[in-house]
Motif scaffolding. Structure first.
Motif, PDB file in Angstrom:
ATOM      1  N   GLU A  68      63.666  27.657   5.932  1.00  0.00           N
ATOM      2  CA  GLU A  68      63.746  28.627   4.840  1.00  0.00           C
ATOM      3  C   GLU A  68      62.760  28.180   3.771  1.00  0.00           C
ATOM      4  O   GLU A  68      62.902  27.089   3.209  1.00  0.00           O
ATOM      5  CB  GLU A  68      65.164  28.688   4.273  1.00  0.00           C
ATOM      6  CG  GLU A  68      65.338  29.723   3.184  1.00  0.00           C
ATOM      7  CD  GLU A  68      66.779  29.858   2.744  1.00  0.00           C
ATOM      8  OE1 GLU A  68      67.073  29.553   1.570  1.00  0.00           O
ATOM      9  OE2 GLU A  68      67.600  30.253   3.582  1.00  0.00           O
ATOM     10  N   MET A  69      61.748  28.986   3.498  1.00  0.00           N
ATOM     11  CA  MET A  69      60.670  28.594   2.596  1.00  0.00           C
ATOM     12  C   MET A  69      60.595  29.511   1.386  1.00  0.00           C
ATOM     13  O   MET A  69      60.747  30.726   1.501  1.00  0.00           O
ATOM     14  CB  MET A  69      59.332  28.580   3.341  1.00  0.00           C
ATOM     15  CG  MET A  69      59.219  27.445   4.340  1.00  0.00           C
ATOM     16  SD  MET A  69      57.627  27.365   5.196  1.00  0.00           S
ATOM     17  CE  MET A  69      57.868  28.626   6.433  1.00  0.00           C
ATOM     18  N   VAL A  70      60.345  28.904   0.241  1.00  0.00           N
ATOM     19  CA  VAL A  70      60.154  29.629  -1.014  1.00  0.00           C
ATOM     20  C   VAL A  70      58.734  29.369  -1.494  1.00  0.00           C
ATOM     21  O   VAL A  70      58.274  28.229  -1.520  1.00  0.00           O
ATOM     22  CB  VAL A  70      61.160  29.149  -2.082  1.00  0.00           C
ATOM     23  CG1 VAL A  70      60.880  29.819  -3.425  1.00  0.00           C
ATOM     24  CG2 VAL A  70      62.582  29.429  -1.636  1.00  0.00           C
ATOM     25  N   HIS A  71      58.028  30.431  -1.838  1.00  0.00           N
ATOM     26  CA  HIS A  71      56.673  30.320  -2.372  1.00  0.00           C
ATOM     27  C   HIS A  71      56.766  29.924  -3.847  1.00  0.00           C
ATOM     28  O   HIS A  71      57.162  30.722  -4.691  1.00  0.00           O
ATOM     29  CB  HIS A  71      55.966  31.665  -2.204  1.00  0.00           C
ATOM     30  CG  HIS A  71      54.552  31.675  -2.705  1.00  0.00           C
ATOM     31  ND1 HIS A  71      53.802  32.825  -2.763  1.00  0.00           N
ATOM     32  CD2 HIS A  71      53.744  30.690  -3.180  1.00  0.00           C
ATOM     33  CE1 HIS A  71      52.615  32.554  -3.250  1.00  0.00           C
ATOM     34  NE2 HIS A  71      52.561  31.255  -3.507  1.00  0.00           N
ATOM     35  N   LEU A  72      56.413  28.684  -4.144  1.00  0.00           N
ATOM     36  CA  LEU A  72      56.535  28.181  -5.511  1.00  0.00           C
ATOM     37  C   LEU A  72      55.398  28.626  -6.416  1.00  0.00           C
ATOM     38  O   LEU A  72      55.616  29.092  -7.534  1.00  0.00           O
ATOM     39  CB  LEU A  72      56.586  26.648  -5.511  1.00  0.00           C
ATOM     40  CG  LEU A  72      57.892  25.954  -5.138  1.00  0.00           C
ATOM     41  CD1 LEU A  72      57.726  24.454  -5.308  1.00  0.00           C
ATOM     42  CD2 LEU A  72      59.048  26.460  -5.966  1.00  0.00           C
ATOM     43  N   ILE A  73      54.166  28.472  -5.929  1.00  0.00           N
ATOM     44  CA  ILE A  73      53.014  28.680  -6.807  1.00  0.00           C
ATOM     45  C   ILE A  73      51.750  28.810  -5.971  1.00  0.00           C
ATOM     46  O   ILE A  73      51.668  28.273  -4.866  1.00  0.00           O
ATOM     47  CB  ILE A  73      52.880  27.494  -7.801  1.00  0.00           C
ATOM     48  CG1 ILE A  73      51.937  27.809  -8.954  1.00  0.00           C
ATOM     49  CG2 ILE A  73      52.490  26.227  -7.083  1.00  0.00           C
ATOM     50  CD1 ILE A  73      51.943  26.743 -10.038  1.00  0.00           C
ATOM     51  N   ASP A  74      50.770  29.540  -6.474  1.00  0.00           N
ATOM     52  CA  ASP A  74      49.436  29.577  -5.878  1.00  0.00           C
ATOM     53  C   ASP A  74      48.580  28.501  -6.526  1.00  0.00           C
ATOM     54  O   ASP A  74      48.571  28.349  -7.754  1.00  0.00           O
ATOM     55  CB  ASP A  74      48.776  30.942  -6.079  1.00  0.00           C
ATOM     56  CG  ASP A  74      49.357  31.997  -5.156  1.00  0.00           C
ATOM     57  OD1 ASP A  74      49.720  31.642  -4.025  1.00  0.00           O
ATOM     58  OD2 ASP A  74      49.445  33.164  -5.567  1.00  0.00           O
ATOM     59  N   ASP A  75      47.858  27.767  -5.703  1.00  0.00           N
ATOM     60  CA  ASP A  75      47.015  26.674  -6.185  1.00  0.00           C
ATOM     61  C   ASP A  75      45.554  26.997  -5.876  1.00  0.00           C
ATOM     62  O   ASP A  75      45.089  26.782  -4.757  1.00  0.00           O
ATOM     63  CB  ASP A  75      47.440  25.372  -5.492  1.00  0.00           C
ATOM     64  CG  ASP A  75      46.797  24.142  -6.107  1.00  0.00           C
ATOM     65  OD1 ASP A  75      46.218  24.262  -7.205  1.00  0.00           O
ATOM     66  OD2 ASP A  75      46.889  23.057  -5.490  1.00  0.00           O
ATOM     67  N   PRO A  76      44.811  27.525  -6.857  1.00  0.00           N
ATOM     68  CA  PRO A  76      43.445  27.972  -6.586  1.00  0.00           C
ATOM     69  C   PRO A  76      42.475  26.815  -6.382  1.00  0.00           C
ATOM     70  O   PRO A  76      42.683  25.704  -6.876  1.00  0.00           O
ATOM     71  CB  PRO A  76      43.079  28.755  -7.846  1.00  0.00           C
ATOM     72  CG  PRO A  76      43.893  28.127  -8.916  1.00  0.00           C
ATOM     73  CD  PRO A  76      45.195  27.745  -8.264  1.00  0.00           C
ATOM     74  N   THR A  77      41.426  27.087  -5.646  1.00  0.00           N
ATOM     75  CA  THR A  77      40.328  26.137  -5.480  1.00  0.00           C
ATOM     76  C   THR A  77      39.386  26.258  -6.667  1.00  0.00           C
ATOM     77  O   THR A  77      39.010  27.360  -7.066  1.00  0.00           O
ATOM     78  CB  THR A  77      39.560  26.419  -4.186  1.00  0.00           C
ATOM     79  OG1 THR A  77      40.459  26.285  -3.075  1.00  0.00           O
ATOM     80  CG2 THR A  77      38.401  25.443  -4.006  1.00  0.00           C
ATOM     81  N   ALA A 128      60.586  23.978   1.086  1.00  0.00           N
ATOM     82  CA  ALA A 128      61.239  24.292   2.363  1.00  0.00           C
ATOM     83  C   ALA A 128      62.465  23.428   2.616  1.00  0.00           C
ATOM     84  O   ALA A 128      62.538  22.270   2.191  1.00  0.00           O
ATOM     85  CB  ALA A 128      60.248  24.115   3.513  1.00  0.00           C
ATOM     86  N   ARG A 129      63.418  24.024   3.317  1.00  0.00           N
ATOM     87  CA  ARG A 129      64.574  23.315   3.846  1.00  0.00           C
ATOM     88  C   ARG A 129      64.943  23.968   5.174  1.00  0.00           C
ATOM     89  O   ARG A 129      64.485  25.070   5.481  1.00  0.00           O
ATOM     90  CB  ARG A 129      65.760  23.366   2.882  1.00  0.00           C
ATOM     91  CG  ARG A 129      66.337  24.760   2.683  1.00  0.00           C
ATOM     92  CD  ARG A 129      67.581  24.729   1.805  1.00  0.00           C
ATOM     93  NE  ARG A 129      68.167  26.042   1.661  1.00  0.00           N
ATOM     94  CZ  ARG A 129      69.009  26.583   2.531  1.00  0.00           C
ATOM     95  NH1 ARG A 129      69.362  25.919   3.619  1.00  0.00           N
ATOM     96  NH2 ARG A 129      69.506  27.791   2.331  1.00  0.00           N
ATOM     97  N   THR A 130      65.750  23.298   5.971  1.00  0.00           N
ATOM     98  CA  THR A 130      66.139  23.873   7.250  1.00  0.00           C
ATOM     99  C   THR A 130      67.128  25.019   7.026  1.00  0.00           C
ATOM    100  O   THR A 130      68.063  24.899   6.235  1.00  0.00           O
ATOM    101  CB  THR A 130      66.782  22.810   8.157  1.00  0.00           C
ATOM    102  OG1 THR A 130      67.832  22.168   7.446  1.00  0.00           O
ATOM    103  CG2 THR A 130      65.763  21.785   8.592  1.00  0.00           C
ATOM    104  N   ALA A 131      66.924  26.106   7.748  1.00  0.00           N
ATOM    105  CA  ALA A 131      67.760  27.296   7.562  1.00  0.00           C
ATOM    106  C   ALA A 131      69.170  27.105   8.101  1.00  0.00           C
ATOM    107  O   ALA A 131      70.107  27.735   7.623  1.00  0.00           O
ATOM    108  CB  ALA A 131      67.096  28.492   8.246  1.00  0.00           C
TER     109      ALA A 131
END
Length: 315
Positions: free
Chosen positions: A161-170, A276-279
Protein backbone atom coordinates in the motif's frame (compact mmCIF):
# COMPACT_ATOMS: atom_id res chain seq x y z
CA UNK A 1 -6.94 -28.12 27.41
CA UNK A 2 -8.65 -26.27 30.23
CA UNK A 3 -10.91 -23.33 29.41
CA UNK A 4 -9.09 -20.26 30.74
CA UNK A 5 -12.30 -18.30 31.29
CA UNK A 6 -13.65 -21.05 33.55
CA UNK A 7 -10.41 -21.12 35.51
CA UNK A 8 -10.63 -17.36 36.01
CA UNK A 9 -14.22 -17.76 37.20
CA UNK A 10 -12.99 -20.27 39.78
CA UNK A 11 -10.39 -17.73 40.96
CA UNK A 12 -13.09 -15.11 41.43
CA UNK A 13 -15.25 -17.55 43.35
CA UNK A 14 -12.30 -18.47 45.59
CA UNK A 15 -11.49 -14.84 46.33
CA UNK A 16 -15.09 -13.65 46.80
CA UNK A 17 -16.40 -16.68 48.62
CA UNK A 18 -19.43 -17.27 46.44
CA UNK A 19 -20.41 -18.02 42.87
CA UNK A 20 -22.99 -15.23 42.96
CA UNK A 21 -20.34 -12.60 43.76
CA UNK A 22 -17.99 -14.07 41.15
CA UNK A 23 -20.76 -13.98 38.54
CA UNK A 24 -21.53 -10.35 39.34
CA UNK A 25 -17.85 -9.40 39.09
CA UNK A 26 -17.55 -11.04 35.68
CA UNK A 27 -20.88 -9.81 34.33
CA UNK A 28 -22.61 -13.20 33.97
CA UNK A 29 -25.67 -14.70 35.63
CA UNK A 30 -25.29 -16.96 38.71
CA UNK A 31 -26.81 -19.89 36.79
CA UNK A 32 -24.32 -19.42 33.95
CA UNK A 33 -21.47 -19.27 36.46
CA UNK A 34 -22.65 -22.48 38.09
CA UNK A 35 -22.84 -24.23 34.71
CA UNK A 36 -19.31 -23.10 33.80
CA UNK A 37 -17.88 -24.42 37.07
CA UNK A 38 -19.66 -27.74 36.52
CA UNK A 39 -18.10 -27.98 33.05
CA UNK A 40 -14.68 -27.16 34.50
CA UNK A 41 -15.13 -29.95 37.06
CA UNK A 42 -16.01 -32.30 34.21
CA UNK A 43 -12.82 -31.23 32.38
CA UNK A 44 -10.58 -31.98 35.39
CA UNK A 45 -12.57 -35.08 36.43
CA UNK A 46 -13.13 -34.15 40.09
CA UNK A 47 -14.95 -31.62 42.28
CA UNK A 48 -13.40 -28.18 42.61
CA UNK A 49 -15.69 -26.65 45.21
CA UNK A 50 -18.35 -27.50 47.73
CA UNK A 51 -21.57 -25.55 47.41
CA UNK A 52 -22.62 -24.43 50.88
CA UNK A 53 -25.83 -22.73 52.06
CA UNK A 54 -23.85 -19.49 52.10
CA UNK A 55 -21.10 -19.39 49.51
CA UNK A 56 -18.65 -22.02 48.35
CA UNK A 57 -15.57 -23.78 49.68
CA UNK A 58 -12.78 -25.01 47.41
CA UNK A 59 -11.58 -28.59 47.44
CA UNK A 60 -7.86 -29.35 47.42
CA UNK A 61 -8.01 -29.62 43.62
CA UNK A 62 -9.94 -26.36 43.48
CA UNK A 63 -7.32 -24.55 45.58
CA UNK A 64 -4.49 -25.90 43.42
CA UNK A 65 -6.23 -24.84 40.21
CA UNK A 66 -7.21 -21.44 41.63
CA UNK A 67 -3.56 -20.78 42.57
CA UNK A 68 -2.50 -21.50 39.01
CA UNK A 69 -5.39 -19.37 37.81
CA UNK A 70 -4.09 -16.36 39.76
CA UNK A 71 -0.81 -16.65 37.88
CA UNK A 72 -2.69 -16.85 34.57
CA UNK A 73 -4.78 -13.81 35.49
CA UNK A 74 -1.70 -11.83 36.42
CA UNK A 75 -0.04 -12.67 33.09
CA UNK A 76 -3.18 -11.81 31.13
CA UNK A 77 -3.43 -8.45 32.88
CA UNK A 78 0.21 -7.84 32.08
CA UNK A 79 -0.43 -8.72 28.43
CA UNK A 80 -3.37 -6.31 28.35
CA UNK A 81 -1.16 -3.59 29.78
CA UNK A 82 1.52 -4.30 27.17
CA UNK A 83 -0.96 -4.11 24.30
CA UNK A 84 -2.52 -0.97 25.73
CA UNK A 85 0.92 0.63 26.04
CA UNK A 86 1.67 -0.20 22.42
CA UNK A 87 -1.68 1.23 21.33
CA UNK A 88 -0.94 4.41 23.28
CA UNK A 89 2.65 4.48 21.90
CA UNK A 90 4.16 4.19 25.37
CA UNK A 91 6.51 1.37 24.39
CA UNK A 92 7.67 -0.77 21.47
CA UNK A 93 9.86 -0.29 18.40
CA UNK A 94 8.94 1.10 14.98
CA UNK A 95 11.12 -0.31 12.18
CA UNK A 96 11.58 2.10 9.28
CA UNK A 97 13.22 1.75 5.89
CA UNK A 98 14.67 4.70 4.02
CA UNK A 99 17.23 5.75 1.42
CA UNK A 100 20.01 8.35 1.82
CA UNK A 101 18.25 11.30 0.18
CA UNK A 102 15.11 10.89 2.29
CA UNK A 103 17.19 10.22 5.40
CA UNK A 104 18.98 13.55 4.91
CA UNK A 105 15.86 15.61 4.18
CA UNK A 106 12.36 14.42 5.10
CA UNK A 107 13.13 11.85 7.77
CA UNK A 108 15.03 13.83 10.47
CA UNK A 109 12.20 16.27 11.17
CA UNK A 110 9.61 13.46 11.15
CA UNK A 111 11.72 11.44 13.61
CA UNK A 112 12.14 14.46 15.89
CA UNK A 113 8.42 15.19 15.94
CA UNK A 114 7.54 11.53 16.51
CA UNK A 115 10.03 11.17 19.38
CA UNK A 116 8.74 14.34 21.05
CA UNK A 117 5.13 13.14 20.93
CA UNK A 118 5.81 9.45 21.67
CA UNK A 119 9.00 9.22 23.78
CA UNK A 120 8.18 5.66 24.85
CA UNK A 121 8.37 4.27 21.32
CA UNK A 122 11.81 3.50 19.92
CA UNK A 123 12.48 3.92 16.21
CA UNK A 124 15.09 2.05 14.19
CA UNK A 125 15.98 3.09 10.62
CA UNK A 126 17.46 0.89 7.92
CA UNK A 127 18.94 2.74 4.95
CA UNK A 128 19.21 0.64 1.81
CA UNK A 129 18.85 0.43 -1.95
CA UNK A 130 15.38 0.31 -3.48
CA UNK A 131 15.38 -3.44 -4.11
CA UNK A 132 16.53 -4.11 -0.53
CA UNK A 133 13.82 -1.86 0.90
CA UNK A 134 11.15 -3.69 -1.09
CA UNK A 135 12.44 -7.04 0.16
CA UNK A 136 12.52 -5.79 3.75
CA UNK A 137 8.88 -4.70 3.49
CA UNK A 138 7.80 -8.09 2.17
CA UNK A 139 9.72 -10.02 4.83
CA UNK A 140 8.53 -7.76 7.65
CA UNK A 141 12.03 -6.57 8.55
CA UNK A 142 10.65 -3.04 8.25
CA UNK A 143 7.06 -1.95 8.83
CA UNK A 144 7.16 1.29 6.86
CA UNK A 145 9.52 2.47 4.13
CA UNK A 146 10.28 5.56 2.09
CA UNK A 147 10.68 4.61 -1.58
CA UNK A 148 11.08 6.42 -4.90
CA UNK A 149 10.40 5.91 -8.56
CA UNK A 150 10.54 7.64 -11.96
CA UNK A 151 8.07 7.46 -14.81
CA UNK A 152 10.03 4.67 -16.50
CA UNK A 153 10.26 2.44 -13.42
CA UNK A 154 6.94 2.97 -11.65
CA UNK A 155 6.50 0.79 -8.58
CA UNK A 156 3.43 -1.37 -9.06
CA UNK A 157 3.24 -4.01 -6.34
CA UNK A 158 -0.26 -5.15 -5.28
CA UNK A 159 1.20 -6.48 -2.02
CA UNK A 160 2.14 -2.94 -0.98
CA UNK A 161 0.00 0.00 0.00
CA UNK A 162 1.76 3.15 -1.22
CA UNK A 163 1.10 6.83 -0.59
CA UNK A 164 2.55 9.49 -2.87
CA UNK A 165 4.24 11.88 -0.44
CA UNK A 166 5.88 14.46 -2.68
CA UNK A 167 7.30 15.15 -6.14
CA UNK A 168 11.06 15.65 -6.15
CA UNK A 169 12.12 17.63 -9.25
CA UNK A 170 15.48 17.36 -10.96
CA UNK A 171 17.53 20.57 -10.74
CA UNK A 172 20.75 21.78 -12.32
CA UNK A 173 23.78 22.31 -10.07
CA UNK A 174 26.22 24.99 -11.26
CA UNK A 175 29.13 26.95 -9.72
CA UNK A 176 28.18 30.08 -7.81
CA UNK A 177 29.84 32.24 -10.50
CA UNK A 178 28.33 30.42 -13.51
CA UNK A 179 27.12 32.48 -16.46
CA UNK A 180 24.10 30.18 -16.57
CA UNK A 181 22.74 32.07 -13.57
CA UNK A 182 21.85 34.98 -15.85
CA UNK A 183 18.61 33.12 -16.70
CA UNK A 184 16.06 31.89 -14.13
CA UNK A 185 15.67 28.58 -15.98
CA UNK A 186 17.86 26.69 -18.43
CA UNK A 187 16.97 24.72 -21.53
CA UNK A 188 18.69 21.35 -21.72
CA UNK A 189 19.42 21.89 -25.40
CA UNK A 190 21.61 24.87 -24.45
CA UNK A 191 23.84 22.61 -22.34
CA UNK A 192 25.06 20.33 -25.12
CA UNK A 193 28.61 21.68 -24.89
CA UNK A 194 28.94 21.35 -21.12
CA UNK A 195 31.02 18.85 -19.15
CA UNK A 196 28.94 16.81 -16.72
CA UNK A 197 29.47 15.31 -13.30
CA UNK A 198 27.34 12.21 -12.70
CA UNK A 199 26.83 9.67 -9.96
CA UNK A 200 28.90 6.51 -10.33
CA UNK A 201 27.87 2.84 -10.25
CA UNK A 202 24.82 3.17 -12.49
CA UNK A 203 23.10 5.43 -10.01
CA UNK A 204 19.52 6.37 -11.03
CA UNK A 205 20.37 10.07 -11.35
CA UNK A 206 22.95 9.19 -14.01
CA UNK A 207 20.15 7.56 -15.98
CA UNK A 208 18.06 10.71 -15.47
CA UNK A 209 20.82 12.80 -17.05
CA UNK A 210 21.35 10.51 -20.00
CA UNK A 211 17.63 10.17 -20.74
CA UNK A 212 17.11 13.92 -20.52
CA UNK A 213 20.07 14.80 -22.70
CA UNK A 214 19.09 12.30 -25.37
CA UNK A 215 15.61 13.81 -25.49
CA UNK A 216 17.30 17.18 -25.99
CA UNK A 217 19.34 15.75 -28.87
CA UNK A 218 22.82 15.13 -27.45
CA UNK A 219 24.91 12.70 -25.46
CA UNK A 220 26.40 14.19 -22.25
CA UNK A 221 30.19 14.47 -21.96
CA UNK A 222 31.15 13.02 -18.56
CA UNK A 223 34.08 14.60 -16.73
CA UNK A 224 33.71 13.05 -13.28
CA UNK A 225 31.81 10.23 -11.56
CA UNK A 226 31.01 10.94 -7.92
CA UNK A 227 29.92 8.59 -5.16
CA UNK A 228 27.63 10.96 -3.26
CA UNK A 229 25.95 14.32 -3.76
CA UNK A 230 28.37 16.23 -1.51
CA UNK A 231 31.27 15.05 -3.68
CA UNK A 232 29.35 16.01 -6.81
CA UNK A 233 28.73 19.50 -5.43
CA UNK A 234 32.42 19.88 -4.58
CA UNK A 235 33.45 18.98 -8.11
CA UNK A 236 30.90 21.44 -9.54
CA UNK A 237 32.28 24.16 -7.26
CA UNK A 238 35.80 23.31 -8.45
CA UNK A 239 34.75 23.92 -12.05
CA UNK A 240 35.00 20.35 -13.35
CA UNK A 241 31.49 20.49 -14.78
CA UNK A 242 27.82 20.83 -13.94
CA UNK A 243 25.45 18.24 -12.55
CA UNK A 244 21.82 17.30 -12.12
CA UNK A 245 20.33 16.05 -8.88
CA UNK A 246 16.97 15.58 -7.18
CA UNK A 247 16.09 18.69 -5.20
CA UNK A 248 15.79 16.81 -1.91
CA UNK A 249 19.35 15.50 -2.32
CA UNK A 250 20.56 19.09 -2.08
CA UNK A 251 18.94 20.03 1.20
CA UNK A 252 22.47 20.57 2.53
CA UNK A 253 23.71 22.70 -0.36
CA UNK A 254 27.25 24.04 -0.44
CA UNK A 255 27.62 27.83 -0.35
CA UNK A 256 29.67 27.84 -3.56
CA UNK A 257 27.11 26.16 -5.84
CA UNK A 258 23.70 27.31 -7.07
CA UNK A 259 20.60 25.49 -8.29
CA UNK A 260 18.60 26.18 -11.44
CA UNK A 261 15.31 24.85 -12.72
CA UNK A 262 14.86 23.51 -16.23
CA UNK A 263 12.76 25.03 -18.97
CA UNK A 264 9.76 23.06 -20.12
CA UNK A 265 10.90 22.37 -23.70
CA UNK A 266 12.54 19.12 -22.58
CA UNK A 267 11.53 18.83 -18.92
CA UNK A 268 13.89 16.94 -16.64
CA UNK A 269 12.22 13.94 -15.00
CA UNK A 270 10.64 14.32 -11.58
CA UNK A 271 10.77 11.42 -9.19
CA UNK A 272 8.02 10.49 -6.77
CA UNK A 273 8.77 9.96 -3.08
CA UNK A 274 6.49 7.23 -1.75
CA UNK A 275 5.60 5.89 1.67
CA UNK A 276 4.88 2.16 1.64
CA UNK A 277 3.75 -0.63 3.93
CA UNK A 278 2.50 -4.14 3.27
CA UNK A 279 -1.20 -4.24 2.43
CA UNK A 280 -1.88 -7.54 4.20
CA UNK A 281 -0.83 -6.27 7.64
CA UNK A 282 -3.01 -3.76 9.46
CA UNK A 283 -0.97 -0.68 10.43
CA UNK A 284 0.05 -0.48 14.07
CA UNK A 285 -0.60 2.75 15.99
CA UNK A 286 3.10 3.58 15.65
CA UNK A 287 2.99 3.11 11.85
CA UNK A 288 -0.11 5.31 11.64
CA UNK A 289 1.48 8.03 13.76
CA UNK A 290 4.76 8.05 11.82
CA UNK A 291 2.90 8.07 8.51
CA UNK A 292 1.11 11.21 9.63
CA UNK A 293 4.38 12.90 10.60
CA UNK A 294 6.00 12.05 7.26
CA UNK A 295 3.00 13.38 5.32
CA UNK A 296 3.13 16.60 7.34
CA UNK A 297 6.86 17.04 6.76
CA UNK A 298 6.44 16.35 3.03
CA UNK A 299 3.79 19.08 2.83
CA UNK A 300 6.16 21.45 4.60
CA UNK A 301 8.90 20.73 2.05
CA UNK A 302 6.47 21.03 -0.87
CA UNK A 303 5.40 24.47 0.27
CA UNK A 304 8.88 25.91 0.70
CA UNK A 305 12.23 25.35 -1.01
CA UNK A 306 11.04 22.48 -3.17
CA UNK A 307 8.27 24.58 -4.72
CA UNK A 308 10.68 27.43 -5.45
CA UNK A 309 13.04 24.94 -7.08
CA UNK A 310 10.28 23.84 -9.41
CA UNK A 311 9.88 27.47 -10.46
CA UNK A 312 13.59 27.76 -11.11
CA UNK A 313 14.21 30.48 -8.53
CA UNK A 314 16.33 28.68 -5.94
CA UNK A 315 19.74 30.30 -5.85
Amino acid sequence: MLDVRRVLLLVEAAERGSLTAAAEALGVTPSAASQQVSRLEAEVGQPLLHRLPRGVQLTDAGRALAERGRVIRRELRGAEADVRALAELDRGTLRLGSFPTASASLLPLALTRFARKHPGTRTSVRSALLAELLEALHTGDVELALLWDYEWNRLDDPALEMVHLIDDPTVLVVPANSELLDSPVVSLAELAGQEWIIRADNHPVAEVLRRSCRLAGFEPAISYESHDYQEAQAMVAAGLGIAVAPRLALTNRRHDVRLLGFATDVPAPTRRILLARTAQRAPTPAVTAMSGELRSVAQKFAGSALHRAQLGTVR
